[in-house]
Design a protein around this motif. Structure first.
Motif, PDB file in Angstrom:
ATOM      1  N   LEU A  82      36.021 -59.023 -21.907  1.00  0.00           N
ATOM      2  CA  LEU A  82      34.824 -58.261 -22.884  1.00  0.00           C
ATOM      3  C   LEU A  82      35.433 -56.809 -22.193  1.00  0.00           C
ATOM      4  CD1 LEU A  82      32.001 -59.807 -23.659  1.00  0.00           C
ATOM      5  CD2 LEU A  82      34.299 -59.684 -24.742  1.00  0.00           C
ATOM      6  N   ALA A  83      34.864 -56.852 -20.559  1.00  0.00           N
ATOM      7  CA  ALA A  83      35.137 -55.159 -20.203  1.00  0.00           C
ATOM      8  C   ALA A  83      36.215 -55.190 -20.252  1.00  0.00           C
ATOM      9  CB  ALA A  83      34.705 -55.167 -18.718  1.00  0.00           C
ATOM     10  N   THR A  84      37.478 -55.334 -20.201  1.00  0.00           N
ATOM     11  CA  THR A  84      38.859 -54.615 -20.390  1.00  0.00           C
ATOM     12  C   THR A  84      39.123 -54.863 -21.718  1.00  0.00           C
ATOM     13  OG1 THR A  84      39.641 -57.253 -20.279  1.00  0.00           O
ATOM     14  CG2 THR A  84      39.396 -55.772 -17.704  1.00  0.00           C
ATOM     15  N   PHE A  85      38.387 -55.346 -22.685  1.00  0.00           N
ATOM     16  CA  PHE A  85      39.486 -55.688 -24.297  1.00  0.00           C
ATOM     17  C   PHE A  85      39.360 -54.386 -24.880  1.00  0.00           C
ATOM     18  CE2 PHE A  85      39.236 -56.721 -28.472  1.00  0.00           C
ATOM     19  CZ  PHE A  85      40.822 -57.723 -28.664  1.00  0.00           C
ATOM     20  N   PRO A  86      40.133 -53.781 -25.094  1.00  0.00           N
ATOM     21  CA  PRO A  86      40.176 -52.307 -26.341  1.00  0.00           C
ATOM     22  C   PRO A  86      39.629 -52.371 -27.013  1.00  0.00           C
ATOM     23  CG  PRO A  86      42.460 -53.295 -26.377  1.00  0.00           C
ATOM     24  CD  PRO A  86      41.760 -54.259 -25.118  1.00  0.00           C
ATOM     25  N   GLY A  87      38.810 -51.398 -27.309  1.00  0.00           N
ATOM     26  CA  GLY A  87      37.853 -51.631 -28.838  1.00  0.00           C
ATOM     27  C   GLY A  87      36.724 -52.658 -28.555  1.00  0.00           C
ATOM     28  N   GLY A  88      36.216 -53.078 -27.496  1.00  0.00           N
ATOM     29  CA  GLY A  88      35.262 -54.403 -27.457  1.00  0.00           C
ATOM     30  C   GLY A  88      34.575 -53.667 -26.963  1.00  0.00           C
ATOM     31  N   LEU A  89      33.931 -53.239 -25.795  1.00  0.00           N
ATOM     32  CA  LEU A  89      32.589 -52.209 -26.035  1.00  0.00           C
ATOM     33  C   LEU A  89      32.468 -50.869 -25.867  1.00  0.00           C
ATOM     34  CD1 LEU A  89      31.864 -54.910 -23.286  1.00  0.00           C
ATOM     35  CD2 LEU A  89      31.060 -55.219 -24.996  1.00  0.00           C
ATOM     36  N   SER A  90      33.638 -50.234 -25.680  1.00  0.00           N
ATOM     37  CA  SER A  90      33.888 -48.923 -26.315  1.00  0.00           C
ATOM     38  C   SER A  90      35.310 -49.071 -26.851  1.00  0.00           C
ATOM     39  CB  SER A  90      33.565 -48.358 -24.832  1.00  0.00           C
ATOM     40  OG  SER A  90      35.130 -48.681 -23.538  1.00  0.00           O
ATOM     41  N   THR A  91      36.053 -47.779 -27.282  1.00  0.00           N
ATOM     42  CA  THR A  91      37.165 -47.460 -27.929  1.00  0.00           C
ATOM     43  C   THR A  91      37.348 -47.430 -26.822  1.00  0.00           C
ATOM     44  OG1 THR A  91      36.977 -44.791 -26.368  1.00  0.00           O
ATOM     45  CG2 THR A  91      35.767 -44.855 -29.100  1.00  0.00           C
ATOM     46  N   GLY A  92      37.833 -47.793 -25.578  1.00  0.00           N
ATOM     47  CA  GLY A  92      39.104 -48.333 -24.950  1.00  0.00           C
ATOM     48  C   GLY A  92      38.520 -49.080 -23.763  1.00  0.00           C
ATOM     49  N   PRO A  93      39.628 -49.792 -23.214  1.00  0.00           N
ATOM     50  CA  PRO A  93      38.928 -50.560 -21.663  1.00  0.00           C
ATOM     51  C   PRO A  93      37.592 -49.919 -20.578  1.00  0.00           C
ATOM     52  CG  PRO A  93      41.217 -50.691 -21.912  1.00  0.00           C
ATOM     53  CD  PRO A  93      40.742 -49.137 -22.615  1.00  0.00           C
ATOM     54  N   LEU A  94      36.942 -50.617 -20.451  1.00  0.00           N
ATOM     55  CA  LEU A  94      35.900 -49.886 -19.248  1.00  0.00           C
ATOM     56  C   LEU A  94      36.348 -50.035 -18.210  1.00  0.00           C
ATOM     57  CD1 LEU A  94      32.763 -52.260 -20.610  1.00  0.00           C
ATOM     58  CD2 LEU A  94      33.633 -49.416 -21.260  1.00  0.00           C
ATOM     59  N   ILE A  95      36.755 -51.400 -17.878  1.00  0.00           N
ATOM     60  CA  ILE A  95      38.031 -51.215 -16.628  1.00  0.00           C
ATOM     61  C   ILE A  95      39.386 -52.252 -17.052  1.00  0.00           C
ATOM     62  CG2 ILE A  95      36.258 -51.833 -15.044  1.00  0.00           C
ATOM     63  CD1 ILE A  95      36.363 -54.553 -15.069  1.00  0.00           C
ATOM     64  N   GLY A  96      40.068 -51.653 -15.845  1.00  0.00           N
ATOM     65  CA  GLY A  96      42.113 -51.894 -16.605  1.00  0.00           C
ATOM     66  C   GLY A  96      42.595 -50.991 -17.548  1.00  0.00           C
ATOM     67  N   SER A  97      43.316 -52.370 -18.034  1.00  0.00           N
ATOM     68  CA  SER A  97      43.881 -51.654 -19.232  1.00  0.00           C
ATOM     69  C   SER A  97      44.399 -53.263 -20.772  1.00  0.00           C
ATOM     70  CB  SER A  97      45.217 -51.483 -19.150  1.00  0.00           C
ATOM     71  OG  SER A  97      45.875 -52.603 -18.359  1.00  0.00           O
ATOM     72  N   SER A  98      44.954 -53.313 -21.427  1.00  0.00           N
ATOM     73  CA  SER A  98      45.449 -54.240 -22.666  1.00  0.00           C
ATOM     74  C   SER A  98      45.478 -55.125 -21.925  1.00  0.00           C
ATOM     75  CB  SER A  98      45.639 -53.444 -23.491  1.00  0.00           C
ATOM     76  OG  SER A  98      46.551 -53.803 -24.289  1.00  0.00           O
ATOM     77  N   GLU A  99      47.036 -54.798 -20.959  1.00  0.00           N
ATOM     78  CA  GLU A  99      47.703 -55.556 -20.273  1.00  0.00           C
ATOM     79  C   GLU A  99      46.984 -56.510 -19.343  1.00  0.00           C
ATOM     80  OE1 GLU A  99      50.709 -57.088 -20.734  1.00  0.00           O
ATOM     81  OE2 GLU A  99      51.485 -55.967 -21.959  1.00  0.00           O
ATOM     82  N   GLY A 100      45.298 -55.836 -18.341  1.00  0.00           N
ATOM     83  CA  GLY A 100      44.286 -56.563 -18.064  1.00  0.00           C
ATOM     84  C   GLY A 100      43.222 -58.019 -19.025  1.00  0.00           C
ATOM     85  N   SER A 101      43.217 -57.120 -19.925  1.00  0.00           N
ATOM     86  CA  SER A 101      42.292 -58.187 -20.425  1.00  0.00           C
ATOM     87  C   SER A 101      43.363 -59.423 -21.088  1.00  0.00           C
ATOM     88  CB  SER A 101      42.241 -57.038 -22.156  1.00  0.00           C
ATOM     89  OG  SER A 101      41.447 -57.922 -22.789  1.00  0.00           O
ATOM     90  N   ALA A 102      44.287 -58.852 -21.234  1.00  0.00           N
ATOM     91  CA  ALA A 102      45.344 -60.717 -21.318  1.00  0.00           C
ATOM     92  C   ALA A 102      45.319 -61.443 -20.489  1.00  0.00           C
ATOM     93  CB  ALA A 102      47.158 -59.590 -21.953  1.00  0.00           C
TER      94      ALA A 102
END
Length: 461
Positions: free
Chosen positions: A99-119
């Motif tokens: 959730l912290a790395t998902f883009p647009g989830g908890l903020s406009t961009g990832p809180l940590i990492g990147s979209s690739e990290g989220s995947a």
């Protein structure tokens, strides 16, 4: 009253109930998945609150499930709930990082990492859980040591942290799985099929290894079925915020909550059954096994309660003490089995004569019995004693050594009003025992009554 009858374990069969509900849920999940597959690739409007809302509820349900299982492991000192609790703890930790790395989830961009990290975190999450489930299925049940639970929690948290670092800080060295929010690379690198196979293998292992023998196995099977269907929907949807992708997230949430509710239901069932067994044990401890009426422990307990109630409410309390006449000679002549049958018959007769709910019939030991009569005056106690004397004589149990030719009893009766703070139960029973002794000395097969009024002189028969 006589002692309560032993409660029967007639609770509904919880496993049958869990199995039926899980089967209905599995059919519903399969039907919903088939329906969603038709429109799985349809893109829905981006909803910034969807991921954090569904994700946080899923995380909460997994965390509560982990706490319940780890607590169960601590109580039972067993590794099985520890392994499964670690699996759910891993799930909620990886989900939190996802959730912290998902883009647009908890903020406009990832809180940590990147979209690739989220995947990649999603892949680690979806792949790690079935692997841990396999460890639970094939692990051997054995007692826990005091340090095993903290070690398991530390190892699970450490693994989750390591995978989070790999997925975020090391995302540049990992293959790209997402391009323009699409999951085409999942199939190209074989990640999607691998995750699906892991879920299916874990599902099969739970079904065939655990054989649905408990509620945890039943609902874990449903969770692994949901994981397998989840992968199908994600791969069929092919991109973020497709209908299949959203349906997969909701499926995870619904099943996570269902597993949590099932565990709570199972623990409630266990608590109810434990309470029934506890009550049954209490009754067994306080019940004379030969006669089925109360034993000395039951009498002491009820006597103290009724004594306090009589003192509080200023009501009379009566005690009838019964002894089978010449019982030793009965045993010598007819044998101990016949003696046991005689005692059982006398006990059953006393239980019939203790008619009011508050009356207590009990066996003191050997051939001695008592009947406790709350809120009973001297005259009432005398009538009950006369009935007992006549009822036992009416049994007409042969006793050649008894002058009347059958089993008889001697009875001593005491009545008191325990208003005197210096009076006690022991004095009360001693007065009844003295009355019984006088009945036996006077020729047996009779009632002798004493009135022990602790704030007035006793009247001797």
């Amino acid at each position: 009253m006589t002692m309560r009858s032993t409660p029967q374990l007639d609770l509904p069969a919880p496993m049958d109930r869990h199995l039926v509900v899980a089967e209905i849920a599995a059919v519903a999940m399969a039907a919903i998945t088939l329906a969603a597959l038709v429109f799985s690739g349809v893109r829905v409007a981006d909803n910034p609150s969807f991921v954090p809302a569904v994700g946080c509820m899923t995380l909460l349900s997994d965390l509560l499930t982990a706490i319940l299982l780890l607590s169960n492991a601590m109580v039972l000192k067993d590794r099985d709930p520890l392994r499964l609790g670690a699996a759910y703890l891993f799930s909620c930790l990886l989900l939190a990082a996802h959730l912290a790395t998902f883009p647009g989830g908890l903020s406009t961009g990832p809180l940590i990492g990147s979209s690739e990290g989220s995947a990649w975190l999603w892949c680690f999450w979806q792949g790690g859980f079935p692997v841990l489930v396999l460890g639970f299925v094939f692990g051997r049940s054995s007692p826990l040591r005091s340090r095993d639970i903290p070690l398991a929690i530390a190892a699970t948290a450490g693994t989750a942290l390591l995978l989070t670092i790999v997925a975020t800080a090391g995302s540049d060295w990992l293959p790209s799985l997402v391009q323009d929010d699409r999951y085409n690379e999942f199939m190209r690198f074989g990640v999607g099929p691998l995750l699906f196979v892991l879920s299916v293998v874990a599902l099969g292992a739970v079904l065939f290894r655990r054989r649905m023998r408990d509620a945890v196995s039943i609902w874990l099977s449903l969770a692994m079925l949901a994981s397998s269907l989840n992968m199908v929907l994600v791969l069929a949807g092919g991109e973020r915020f497709s209908l299949g992708w959203c349906a997969a997230r909701l499926l995870n949430l619904v099943v996570g909550v269902a597993v949590l509710v099932a565990l709570l239901s199972n623990f409630i069932d266990q608590a109810q059954r434990a309470q029934v067994m506890n009550n049954r044990l209490k009754d067994l401890i306080a019940t004379d096994p030969l006669t089925g009426i109360g034993n000395r422990l039951a009498l002491d307990r009820e006597m103290l309660l009724e004594w306090k109630r009589a003192r509080r409410e200023q009501t009379p309390l009566s005690l009838i003490m019964i002894d089978i006449d010449l019982f030793k000679s009965f045993n010598d002549r007819y044998g101990h089995p016949a003696g046991d049958r005689c005692i059982a018959a006398v006990g059953a007769t006393l239980a019939q004569q203790a008619k009011r709910p508050a009356d207590v019939a009990a066996r003191l030991g050997g051939e001695e019995f008592v009947v406790l009569l709350p809120n009973t005056e001297e005259a009432g106690a005398s009538r009950v004693a006369d009935r007992v004397l006549a009822a036992i004589s009416a049994l007409n149990l042969p006793h050649a050594d008894n002058p009347v030719g059958h089993v008889t009893v001697s009875i001593g009766v005491a009545t008191c009003r325990p208003f005197d703070p210096n009076g006690n139960v022991g004095q009360f029973m001693e007065v009844a025992d003295q009355a019984l002794y006088r009945a036996k000395s006077a020729g047996r097969n009779q009632v002798c009554q004493s009135v022990a009024v602790l704030d007035a002189p006793a009247r001797i028969c």
